[in-house]
Motif scaffolding. Structure first.
Motif, PDB file in Angstrom:
ATOM      1  N   THR A  47      44.610  28.500  41.749  1.00  0.00           N
ATOM      2  CA  THR A  47      43.803  29.721  41.708  1.00  0.00           C
ATOM      3  C   THR A  47      42.348  29.345  41.480  1.00  0.00           C
ATOM      4  OG1 THR A  47      45.608  31.077  40.832  1.00  0.00           O
ATOM      5  CG2 THR A  47      43.382  31.918  40.545  1.00  0.00           C
ATOM      6  N   TYR A  48      41.491  29.799  42.403  1.00  0.00           N
ATOM      7  CA  TYR A  48      40.046  29.548  42.323  1.00  0.00           C
ATOM      8  C   TYR A  48      39.394  30.811  41.768  1.00  0.00           C
ATOM      9  CZ  TYR A  48      35.270  28.541  43.839  1.00  0.00           C
ATOM     10  OH  TYR A  48      33.904  28.339  43.885  1.00  0.00           O
ATOM     11  N   LEU A  49      39.045  30.786  40.489  1.00  0.00           N
ATOM     12  CA  LEU A  49      38.634  31.993  39.778  1.00  0.00           C
ATOM     13  C   LEU A  49      37.380  32.672  40.341  1.00  0.00           C
ATOM     14  CD1 LEU A  49      39.409  30.786  36.140  1.00  0.00           C
ATOM     15  CD2 LEU A  49      40.769  32.332  37.569  1.00  0.00           C
ATOM     16  N   PRO A  50      36.341  31.934  40.769  1.00  0.00           N
ATOM     17  CA  PRO A  50      35.140  32.634  41.254  1.00  0.00           C
ATOM     18  C   PRO A  50      35.383  33.549  42.447  1.00  0.00           C
ATOM     19  CG  PRO A  50      34.623  30.351  40.732  1.00  0.00           C
ATOM     20  CD  PRO A  50      36.115  30.483  40.648  1.00  0.00           C
ATOM     21  N   TYR A  76      30.670  55.501  42.657  1.00  0.00           N
ATOM     22  CA  TYR A  76      31.801  54.637  42.990  1.00  0.00           C
ATOM     23  C   TYR A  76      32.226  53.835  41.762  1.00  0.00           C
ATOM     24  CZ  TYR A  76      34.550  50.756  44.785  1.00  0.00           C
ATOM     25  OH  TYR A  76      35.550  49.842  44.980  1.00  0.00           O
ATOM     26  N   THR A  77      33.533  53.758  41.521  1.00  0.00           N
ATOM     27  CA  THR A  77      34.082  52.986  40.405  1.00  0.00           C
ATOM     28  C   THR A  77      35.209  52.099  40.904  1.00  0.00           C
ATOM     29  OG1 THR A  77      33.553  54.754  38.829  1.00  0.00           O
ATOM     30  CG2 THR A  77      35.184  53.119  38.131  1.00  0.00           C
ATOM     31  N   TYR A  78      35.163  50.822  40.528  1.00  0.00           N
ATOM     32  CA  TYR A  78      36.146  49.826  40.955  1.00  0.00           C
ATOM     33  C   TYR A  78      37.175  49.629  39.850  1.00  0.00           C
ATOM     34  CZ  TYR A  78      37.751  45.431  43.178  1.00  0.00           C
ATOM     35  OH  TYR A  78      38.495  44.448  43.798  1.00  0.00           O
ATOM     36  N   CYS A  79      38.445  49.832  40.189  1.00  0.00           N
ATOM     37  CA  CYS A  79      39.540  49.511  39.277  1.00  0.00           C
ATOM     38  C   CYS A  79      40.343  48.353  39.855  1.00  0.00           C
ATOM     39  CB  CYS A  79      40.469  50.708  39.080  1.00  0.00           C
ATOM     40  SG  CYS A  79      39.737  52.086  38.188  1.00  0.00           S
ATOM     41  N   TYR A  80      40.914  47.538  38.971  1.00  0.00           N
ATOM     42  CA  TYR A  80      41.825  46.481  39.403  1.00  0.00           C
ATOM     43  C   TYR A  80      43.254  46.939  39.183  1.00  0.00           C
ATOM     44  CZ  TYR A  80      44.601  42.231  39.463  1.00  0.00           C
ATOM     45  OH  TYR A  80      45.573  41.312  39.736  1.00  0.00           O
ATOM     46  N   CYS A  81      44.054  46.815  40.220  1.00  0.00           N
ATOM     47  CA  CYS A  81      45.464  47.189  40.203  1.00  0.00           C
ATOM     48  C   CYS A  81      46.255  46.033  39.591  1.00  0.00           C
ATOM     49  CB  CYS A  81      45.883  47.479  41.639  1.00  0.00           C
ATOM     50  SG  CYS A  81      47.626  47.555  41.945  1.00  0.00           S
ATOM     51  N   THR A  82      46.645  46.149  38.331  1.00  0.00           N
ATOM     52  CA  THR A  82      47.188  45.014  37.577  1.00  0.00           C
ATOM     53  C   THR A  82      48.461  44.442  38.178  1.00  0.00           C
ATOM     54  OG1 THR A  82      48.422  46.489  36.109  1.00  0.00           O
ATOM     55  CG2 THR A  82      46.199  45.852  35.417  1.00  0.00           C
ATOM     56  N   LYS A  83      49.235  45.275  38.889  1.00  0.00           N
ATOM     57  CA  LYS A  83      50.526  44.787  39.378  1.00  0.00           C
ATOM     58  C   LYS A  83      50.385  43.700  40.434  1.00  0.00           C
ATOM     59  CE  LYS A  83      51.225  48.601  42.696  1.00  0.00           C
ATOM     60  NZ  LYS A  83      50.165  49.518  42.229  1.00  0.00           N
ATOM     61  N   ALA A  84      49.206  43.544  41.031  1.00  0.00           N
ATOM     62  CA  ALA A  84      49.012  42.472  42.007  1.00  0.00           C
ATOM     63  C   ALA A  84      49.121  41.101  41.348  1.00  0.00           C
ATOM     64  CB  ALA A  84      47.655  42.618  42.691  1.00  0.00           C
ATOM     65  N   SER A  85      48.642  40.986  40.120  1.00  0.00           N
ATOM     66  CA  SER A  85      48.786  39.762  39.334  1.00  0.00           C
ATOM     67  C   SER A  85      48.384  40.066  37.903  1.00  0.00           C
ATOM     68  CB  SER A  85      47.910  38.627  39.885  1.00  0.00           C
ATOM     69  OG  SER A  85      48.055  37.461  39.091  1.00  0.00           O
ATOM     70  N   HIS A  86      49.331  39.906  36.983  1.00  0.00           N
ATOM     71  CA  HIS A  86      49.089  40.259  35.582  1.00  0.00           C
ATOM     72  C   HIS A  86      48.522  39.107  34.758  1.00  0.00           C
ATOM     73  CE1 HIS A  86      52.248  43.269  36.717  1.00  0.00           C
ATOM     74  NE2 HIS A  86      51.561  44.052  35.906  1.00  0.00           N
ATOM     75  N   PHE A  87      48.347  37.936  35.329  1.00  0.00           N
ATOM     76  CA  PHE A  87      47.937  36.776  34.538  1.00  0.00           C
ATOM     77  C   PHE A  87      46.634  37.049  33.784  1.00  0.00           C
ATOM     78  CE2 PHE A  87      50.640  34.452  37.645  1.00  0.00           C
ATOM     79  CZ  PHE A  87      51.449  33.788  36.739  1.00  0.00           C
ATOM     80  N   SER A  88      46.550  36.495  32.586  1.00  0.00           N
ATOM     81  CA  SER A  88      45.367  36.718  31.758  1.00  0.00           C
ATOM     82  C   SER A  88      44.113  36.184  32.420  1.00  0.00           C
ATOM     83  CB  SER A  88      45.562  36.059  30.387  1.00  0.00           C
ATOM     84  OG  SER A  88      45.771  34.655  30.526  1.00  0.00           O
ATOM     85  N   PHE A  89      44.215  35.035  33.107  1.00  0.00           N
ATOM     86  CA  PHE A  89      43.008  34.478  33.722  1.00  0.00           C
ATOM     87  C   PHE A  89      42.503  35.355  34.861  1.00  0.00           C
ATOM     88  CE2 PHE A  89      46.719  32.159  35.456  1.00  0.00           C
ATOM     89  CZ  PHE A  89      46.615  32.460  36.809  1.00  0.00           C
ATOM     90  N   VAL A  90      43.396  36.068  35.536  1.00  0.00           N
ATOM     91  CA  VAL A  90      42.983  37.008  36.583  1.00  0.00           C
ATOM     92  C   VAL A  90      42.291  38.212  35.952  1.00  0.00           C
ATOM     93  CG1 VAL A  90      43.806  38.627  38.340  1.00  0.00           C
ATOM     94  CG2 VAL A  90      44.732  36.312  38.252  1.00  0.00           C
ATOM     95  N   MET A  91      42.918  38.794  34.940  1.00  0.00           N
ATOM     96  CA  MET A  91      42.358  39.976  34.287  1.00  0.00           C
ATOM     97  C   MET A  91      40.990  39.683  33.691  1.00  0.00           C
ATOM     98  SD  MET A  91      44.640  42.368  34.716  1.00  0.00           S
ATOM     99  CE  MET A  91      44.016  43.575  33.556  1.00  0.00           C
TER     100      MET A  91
END
Length: 465
Positions: A47-50, A76-91
């Motif tokens: 996983t490439y975080l940037p 406009y407001t951006y939300c992240y859909c957590t179910k795509a990946s719940h990993f802490s580093f993604v969040m």
């Protein structure tokens, strides 16, 4: 001799911003993949975080530029859909970008609580609570609301859900309502199982929400499973949804926001073929036009991009263990992993991803089938998005392994395969490597998790070891 590098350059406009080759070895977002392989071995998940942050900034820029260009009056407001990946580093990477969160189950709320304790979010962060909710999910939503999370917003999925909140919520509360969209014509049923029927929307508001001063209906939500595509089906459903928003707005003055869900796609081939700017502007133009026709102010817009946020950040890397000629023309390359267990969408949905050799670009290429390590006949991969075939370099005879990579695999694969659980034929989850950049641009990598051990599997299965 037809070299693999010639095939790729003839098939695609190559190199790209994302993929380059130096000394016949592949780089992904500037990462020398062979260096990672030498350090960590295979199989591995990368996983490439940037990339997560750059995708969020891209979507924000598209919508905000479109709003300015079209003189659209909402925000406009951006939300992240957590179910795509719940990993802490993604969040945590996503939350660096001033975004908000969409949840889909009760356990998501405990992730939100953990993020709050670490100071990654605050009580003003929007928590858009979607899904058909069990008792536990409703309880935790209510706890958040009563604890002062002023933008924790349950999205009503059916007409009876509001009853629980009316009984347990003690403070002023924002709620939303999901509409049940019609599925695309070729689907196996007509209307989504999720959401409130269009015909029930006005009654639900006037009979259940409006009479109770604690609740204000702020958001109307919809999502269609095909994602945001330039099809008559998509525009028809969006238009129908906006017309219902306008109808509800006329009797519900506090309603001021629509959530158009997720659906921005990612590249499933090396070359991009999706016009993000056109689609964004056409969405804004459609909403504005209908609202003007109806005499209603344009709503604020939320999105919940999941695959788009995290998908292109990741890759799965394998070694070719051996080759097998099973008849006169079917040559198999066997990988040190499994498609069913590591990339389940390849098996369940016939999902394709960009596939490239990581080394030996100067070697002759051949048509092959890729086989996974389980004993299941469905554990294979033999077609790419741009072709009904797979071509890879010949395996060298000098004992120098061939490595391959599947790219843009960052969304859903661990969630669907059961990360850390029991896999078909007990094929382990690969090690997971994270890559980031220092402030000066220098790459750094570290192991998030090692390859799954037999001890962890046997423990789950109840064996004493």
């Amino acid at each position: 001799m037809d070299k693999y590098t010639d095939l790729i350059h003839q098939t695609f406009d190559f190199p790209t911003d994302e993929f380059t080759v130096e000394n016949n070895e592949l780089f992904f977002n500037g990462i020398p993949l062979m260096d990672l392989i030498k350090q960590y071995g295979t199989p591995l998940k990368l996983t490439y975080l940037p990339k997560i942050s750059s995708q969020i900034q891209k979507a924000k820029r598209l919508f905000n530029d479109g709003i300015q260009k079209l003189d659209y009056k909402g925000t406009y407001t951006y939300c992240y859909c957590t179910k795509a990946s719940h990993f802490s580093f993604v969040m945590e990477e996503a939350l660096k970008n001033d975004i908000h969160i969409e949840t889909s189950s009760g356990y998501d709320m405990q992730i939100v609580k953990a993020l709050y304790k670490k100071g990654k979010i605050d009580k003003n962060t929007y928590i858009i609570c979607n899904g058909f909710k069990r008792q536990r999910y409703r309880e935790w939503i209510t706890e958040f609301i009563n604890d002062g999370f002023v933008n924790c917003m349950p999205i009503l999925d059916h007409i009876g859900e509001i009853d629980y909140y009316k009984e347990h919520v003690k403070v002023k509360t924002k709620v939303g309502m999901r509409l049940a969209s019609d599925e695309e014509p070729k689907f196996q049923f007509y209307t989504s199982r999720l959401g409130v029927r269009y015909n029930d929307v006005i009654d639900l508001y006037e009979q259940q929400i409006k009479p109770d001063d604690r609740f204000e209906l702020k958001m109307l939500h919809y999502f269609i499973s095909t994602g945001i595509k330039d099809t008559s089906y998509y525009w028809s459903e969006l238009s129908r949804f906006v017309h219902k928003y306008c109808e509800l707005k006329k009797v519900c003055p506090e309603l001021d926001t629509i959530d158009i869900g997720g659906g921005f796609p990612i590249k499933t081939s090396i070359q991009a073929d999706y016009n993000y700017q056109y689609m964004t502007e056409e969405i804004l133009r459609t909403i504005k036009r209908i609202c003007q026709e109806e005499g209603v102010p344009e709503p604020n817009i939320f999105t919940e991009f999941g695959i788009f946020t995290v998908g292109e950040s990741a890759a799965n890397i394998y070694s070719i263990l051996d080759e097998k000629l099973q008849n006169d023309k079917e040559l198999w390359y066997m990988i040190d992993g499994s498609f069913i267990t590591n990339l389940p969408d390849a098996w369940a949905l016939n999902q394709r991803w960009p596939l490239l050799a990581i080394n030996h670009w100067d070697k002759e290429y051949r048509k092959i089938q890729l086989g996974g390590m389980t004993c299941d006949s469905q554990d294979y991969y033999n077609s790419e998005m741009h072709s009904f075939q797979v071509f890879l370099p010949k395996v060298p005879k000098d004992n120098k392994p061939l490595y391959i990579g599947f790219f843009h695999t960052g969304a859903y694969q661990e969630q669907l395969s059961g990360y850390g659980g029991i896999k078909h034929c007990l094929i382990p989850s690969p090690q997971h490597i994270l890559v980031d950049r220092e402030e000066d641009g220098t790459l750094k990598s570290w192991q998030f998790a090692p390859e799954q051990t037999y001890e962890s599997m046997l423990n789950i299965l109840g064996y004493e070891i």
